[in-house]
Design a protein around this motif. Structure first.
Motif, PDB file in Angstrom:
ATOM      1  N   LEU A   1       0.832  -1.196   0.000  1.00 43.91           N
ATOM      2  CA  LEU A   1       0.000   0.000   0.000  1.00 43.91           C
ATOM      3  C   LEU A   1       0.867   1.247   0.000  1.00 43.91           C
ATOM      4  CD1 LEU A   1      -2.694   1.474   0.212  1.00 43.91           C
ATOM      5  CD2 LEU A   1      -2.616   1.130   2.698  1.00 43.91           C
ATOM      6  N   ARG A   2       1.907   1.237   0.811  1.00 40.91           N
ATOM      7  CA  ARG A   2       2.822   2.386   0.897  1.00 40.91           C
ATOM      8  C   ARG A   2       3.470   2.664  -0.470  1.00 40.91           C
ATOM      9  NH1 ARG A   2       5.700   0.724   5.092  1.00 40.91           N
ATOM     10  NH2 ARG A   2       4.606   2.059   6.589  1.00 40.91           N
ATOM     11  N   LYS A   3       3.952   1.610  -1.108  1.00 44.04           N
ATOM     12  CA  LYS A   3       4.614   1.785  -2.402  1.00 44.04           C
ATOM     13  C   LYS A   3       3.630   2.210  -3.483  1.00 44.04           C
ATOM     14  CE  LYS A   3       8.427  -1.430  -1.545  1.00 44.04           C
ATOM     15  NZ  LYS A   3       9.090  -2.698  -1.918  1.00 44.04           N
ATOM     16  N   ALA A   4       2.409   1.672  -3.428  1.00 50.34           N
ATOM     17  CA  ALA A   4       1.403   2.040  -4.427  1.00 50.34           C
ATOM     18  C   ALA A   4       1.028   3.511  -4.298  1.00 50.34           C
ATOM     19  CB  ALA A   4       0.168   1.157  -4.265  1.00 50.34           C
ATOM     20  N   LEU A   5       0.855   3.983  -3.072  1.00 56.66           N
ATOM     21  CA  LEU A   5       0.536   5.400  -2.857  1.00 56.66           C
ATOM     22  C   LEU A   5       1.713   6.284  -3.265  1.00 56.66           C
ATOM     23  CD1 LEU A   5      -1.280   5.089   0.573  1.00 56.66           C
ATOM     24  CD2 LEU A   5      -2.300   5.943  -1.538  1.00 56.66           C
ATOM     25  N   TYR A   6       2.910   5.830  -2.944  1.00 48.11           N
ATOM     26  CA  TYR A   6       4.110   6.579  -3.326  1.00 48.11           C
ATOM     27  C   TYR A   6       4.164   6.737  -4.849  1.00 48.11           C
ATOM     28  CZ  TYR A   6       9.105   7.607  -3.916  1.00 48.11           C
ATOM     29  OH  TYR A   6      10.303   8.172  -4.287  1.00 48.11           O
TER      30      TYR A   6
ATOM     31  N   LYS B   1      -0.556  25.694  -4.479  1.00 44.14           N
ATOM     32  CA  LYS B   1       0.584  25.789  -3.572  1.00 44.14           C
ATOM     33  C   LYS B   1       0.487  24.735  -2.471  1.00 44.14           C
ATOM     34  CE  LYS B   1       4.259  27.733  -1.723  1.00 44.14           C
ATOM     35  NZ  LYS B   1       5.581  27.685  -2.385  1.00 44.14           N
ATOM     36  N   THR B   2      -0.714  24.597  -1.886  1.00 45.17           N
ATOM     37  CA  THR B   2      -0.916  23.626  -0.811  1.00 45.17           C
ATOM     38  C   THR B   2      -0.674  22.197  -1.303  1.00 45.17           C
ATOM     39  OG1 THR B   2      -2.560  25.070   0.227  1.00 45.17           O
ATOM     40  CG2 THR B   2      -2.559  22.754   0.890  1.00 45.17           C
ATOM     41  N   THR B   3      -1.197  21.893  -2.488  1.00 41.26           N
ATOM     42  CA  THR B   3      -1.009  20.560  -3.063  1.00 41.26           C
ATOM     43  C   THR B   3       0.461  20.284  -3.318  1.00 41.26           C
ATOM     44  OG1 THR B   3      -3.195  20.628  -4.094  1.00 41.26           O
ATOM     45  CG2 THR B   3      -1.611  19.037  -4.980  1.00 41.26           C
ATOM     46  N   SER B   4       1.163  21.288  -3.867  1.00 39.84           N
ATOM     47  CA  SER B   4       2.591  21.127  -4.163  1.00 39.84           C
ATOM     48  C   SER B   4       3.391  20.866  -2.899  1.00 39.84           C
ATOM     49  CB  SER B   4       3.109  22.379  -4.878  1.00 39.84           C
ATOM     50  OG  SER B   4       4.489  22.284  -5.123  1.00 39.84           O
ATOM     51  N   VAL B   5       3.119  21.633  -1.866  1.00 37.81           N
ATOM     52  CA  VAL B   5       3.832  21.472  -0.596  1.00 37.81           C
ATOM     53  C   VAL B   5       3.511  20.120   0.033  1.00 37.81           C
ATOM     54  CG1 VAL B   5       4.048  22.328   1.762  1.00 37.81           C
ATOM     55  CG2 VAL B   5       4.006  23.947  -0.151  1.00 37.81           C
ATOM     56  N   ASN B   6       2.215  19.776   0.065  1.00 40.33           N
ATOM     57  CA  ASN B   6       1.811  18.507   0.671  1.00 40.33           C
ATOM     58  C   ASN B   6       2.381  17.313  -0.085  1.00 40.33           C
ATOM     59  OD1 ASN B   6       0.360  19.698   2.713  1.00 40.33           O
ATOM     60  ND2 ASN B   6      -1.599  19.607   1.648  1.00 40.33           N
ATOM     61  N   LYS B   7       2.506  17.474  -1.396  1.00 39.75           N
ATOM     62  CA  LYS B   7       3.089  16.385  -2.191  1.00 39.75           C
ATOM     63  C   LYS B   7       4.527  16.130  -1.762  1.00 39.75           C
ATOM     64  CE  LYS B   7       4.934  15.158  -6.632  1.00 39.75           C
ATOM     65  NZ  LYS B   7       5.383  15.634  -7.954  1.00 39.75           N
ATOM     66  N   ARG B   8       5.312  17.175  -1.667  1.00 36.83           N
ATOM     67  CA  ARG B   8       6.716  17.003  -1.279  1.00 36.83           C
ATOM     68  C   ARG B   8       6.828  16.373   0.102  1.00 36.83           C
ATOM     69  NH1 ARG B   8       7.258  22.168  -3.808  1.00 36.83           N
ATOM     70  NH2 ARG B   8       7.164  23.229  -1.775  1.00 36.83           N
ATOM     71  N   ILE B   9       5.969  16.797   1.012  1.00 39.76           N
ATOM     72  CA  ILE B   9       6.018  16.276   2.383  1.00 39.76           C
ATOM     73  C   ILE B   9       5.652  14.797   2.421  1.00 39.76           C
ATOM     74  CG2 ILE B   9       4.958  16.403   4.671  1.00 39.76           C
ATOM     75  CD1 ILE B   9       4.644  19.414   4.219  1.00 39.76           C
ATOM     76  N   VAL B  10       4.528  14.435   1.793  1.00 41.77           N
ATOM     77  CA  VAL B  10       4.058  13.055   1.881  1.00 41.77           C
ATOM     78  C   VAL B  10       4.993  12.100   1.138  1.00 41.77           C
ATOM     79  CG1 VAL B  10       2.565  13.088  -0.177  1.00 41.77           C
ATOM     80  CG2 VAL B  10       2.004  11.600   1.751  1.00 41.77           C
ATOM     81  N   VAL B  11       5.601  12.551   0.036  1.00 40.76           N
ATOM     82  CA  VAL B  11       6.559  11.708  -0.686  1.00 40.76           C
ATOM     83  C   VAL B  11       7.755  11.392   0.205  1.00 40.76           C
ATOM     84  CG1 VAL B  11       8.261  11.729  -2.550  1.00 40.76           C
ATOM     85  CG2 VAL B  11       5.888  12.355  -3.021  1.00 40.76           C
ATOM     86  N   ASN B  12       8.248  12.384   0.895  1.00 42.20           N
ATOM     87  CA  ASN B  12       9.397  12.165   1.790  1.00 42.20           C
ATOM     88  C   ASN B  12       9.040  11.239   2.948  1.00 42.20           C
ATOM     89  OD1 ASN B  12      11.197  13.760   0.324  1.00 42.20           O
ATOM     90  ND2 ASN B  12      10.599  15.637   1.394  1.00 42.20           N
ATOM     91  N   VAL B  13       7.837  11.411   3.491  1.00 45.98           N
ATOM     92  CA  VAL B  13       7.410  10.576   4.616  1.00 45.98           C
ATOM     93  C   VAL B  13       7.272   9.120   4.173  1.00 45.98           C
ATOM     94  CG1 VAL B  13       5.505  10.080   6.201  1.00 45.98           C
ATOM     95  CG2 VAL B  13       6.270  12.432   5.869  1.00 45.98           C
ATOM     96  N   LEU B  14       6.634   8.897   3.020  1.00 52.86           N
ATOM     97  CA  LEU B  14       6.476   7.535   2.524  1.00 52.86           C
ATOM     98  C   LEU B  14       7.823   6.906   2.189  1.00 52.86           C
ATOM     99  CD1 LEU B  14       3.382   8.010   0.185  1.00 52.86           C
ATOM    100  CD2 LEU B  14       3.445   6.732   2.324  1.00 52.86           C
ATOM    101  N   LYS B  15       8.697   7.692   1.584  1.00 51.49           N
ATOM    102  CA  LYS B  15      10.020   7.185   1.219  1.00 51.49           C
ATOM    103  C   LYS B  15      10.804   6.773   2.454  1.00 51.49           C
ATOM    104  CE  LYS B  15      12.232   9.616  -1.817  1.00 51.49           C
ATOM    105  NZ  LYS B  15      13.089  10.686  -2.395  1.00 51.49           N
ATOM    106  N   ASP B  16      10.715   7.563   3.506  1.00 48.30           N
ATOM    107  CA  ASP B  16      11.457   7.269   4.735  1.00 48.30           C
ATOM    108  C   ASP B  16      10.976   5.985   5.407  1.00 48.30           C
ATOM    109  OD1 ASP B  16      12.993   9.509   4.399  1.00 48.30           O
ATOM    110  OD2 ASP B  16      11.812  10.771   5.758  1.00 48.30           O
ATOM    111  N   ASN B  17       9.723   5.605   5.153  1.00 50.08           N
ATOM    112  CA  ASN B  17       9.161   4.423   5.805  1.00 50.08           C
ATOM    113  C   ASN B  17       9.182   3.177   4.933  1.00 50.08           C
ATOM    114  OD1 ASN B  17       7.836   5.130   8.596  1.00 50.08           O
ATOM    115  ND2 ASN B  17       7.378   6.857   7.261  1.00 50.08           N
ATOM    116  N   MET B  18       9.652   3.310   3.715  1.00 55.21           N
ATOM    117  CA  MET B  18       9.723   2.134   2.851  1.00 55.21           C
ATOM    118  C   MET B  18      10.778   1.168   3.370  1.00 55.21           C
ATOM    119  SD  MET B  18       9.327   3.429  -1.073  1.00 55.21           S
ATOM    120  CE  MET B  18       7.838   4.261  -1.627  1.00 55.21           C
ATOM    121  N   GLU B  19      10.489  -0.136   3.256  1.00 52.65           N
ATOM    122  CA  GLU B  19      11.397  -1.180   3.711  1.00 52.65           C
ATOM    123  C   GLU B  19      11.963  -1.930   2.517  1.00 52.65           C
ATOM    124  OE1 GLU B  19       9.302  -3.674   6.348  1.00 52.65           O
ATOM    125  OE2 GLU B  19       8.888  -2.110   7.809  1.00 52.65           O
TER     126      GLU B  19
END
Length: 238
Positions: free
Chosen positions: A103-108, A194-212
């Motif tokens: 799920l994490r990778k699919a959302l990423y 602007k909000t979408t752009s910022v949130n995209k960068r944040i959520v991509v980094n969060v998902l990437k950090d949690n990938m195994e």
């Protein structure tokens, strides 16, 4: 599978041992009782008493052996049952872990498929963002599964897709209606871009950090591949 075969083998060995022990006790005990009976008939009570004592001893030993076999067999069953439960729990955890990671990778992949949104900042309704620019094919059917991810991941994912939904709504309004106050609509579109752009960068980094089990190089390669596939979308925002 190996544990199951081992347990079957142990059960068979114990069953054979129990059968042999019981048969031995029965044969020896029966023989001594018969000998004791014969000694009594022949008028030798002392011999009969001795034989009876030996018979009782053999019987007692047989009972002890049978009890020991039963205890060993029961212990084996209990251990086998415990191992089976542990294995089942391990498989459930592994399945849950794989499901969470998938799920994490699919959302990423879905989120990183959106490229070029930054170029639309400040352009309002003139940004010409296509109606299908933000994919939600992964998010929508799996929204109820976000709780399996970390609290931070779930929060950032929801924030991103909420901003996407709001932006789509304002863009649809700009496309479909003659607006009395287009400046306000442009302001709202710019805000959500602007909000979408910022949130995209944040959520991509969060998902990437949690990938195994995924190296940084592999993550970057995945992102690059998606960027190439979605290049046509990026070019539509010029």
């Amino acid at each position: 599978m190996e544990d199951s075969r081992t347990n079957i083998l142990h059960s068979r060995v114990l069953l054979i041992a129990t059968t042999i022990t019981a048969a031995f006790v029965a044969v020896i005990g029966g023989a001594m009782l018969y000998a004791s009976y014969q000694a009594i008939i022949e008028g030798r009570p002392n011999l009969a008493s001795n034989i009876a004592t030996v018979a009782n001893g053999v019987t007692s030993i047989g009972v002890v052996v049978l009890t020991l076999v039963y205890v060993i067999y029961t212990y084996g069953l209990v251990r086998s049952s415990n191992n089976a439960r542990k294995e089942e729990k391990r498989r459930e955890k592994e399945k849950e872990k794989r499901s969470k990671e998938n799920l994490r990778k699919a959302l990423y992949s879905e989120i990183t498929a959106v490229n070029g949104i930054e170029r639309a900042e400040g352009r309002g309704a003139n940004a010409a963002i296509p109606t299908d620019f933000f994919p939600t094919n992964v998010y929508e059917p799996n929204a109820d599964k976000l709780g399996s991810l970390t609290e931070e991941e779930a929060e950032k994912i929801v924030q991103y897709y909420t901003a996407v939904d709001s932006l789509d709504s304002w863009l649809e309004m700009a496309r479909s209606y003659d607006l009395d106050n287009p400046e306000k609509v442009d302001d709202m579109i710019n805000y959500y871009i602007k909000t979408t752009s910022v949130n995209k960068r944040i959520v991509v980094n969060v998902l990437k950090d949690n990938m195994e089990d995924t190296t940084e190089k592999q993550r970057n390669q995945t992102s690059n591949d998606i960027n190439k596939q979605e290049y046509s979308k990026e070019r539509q925002i010029q």
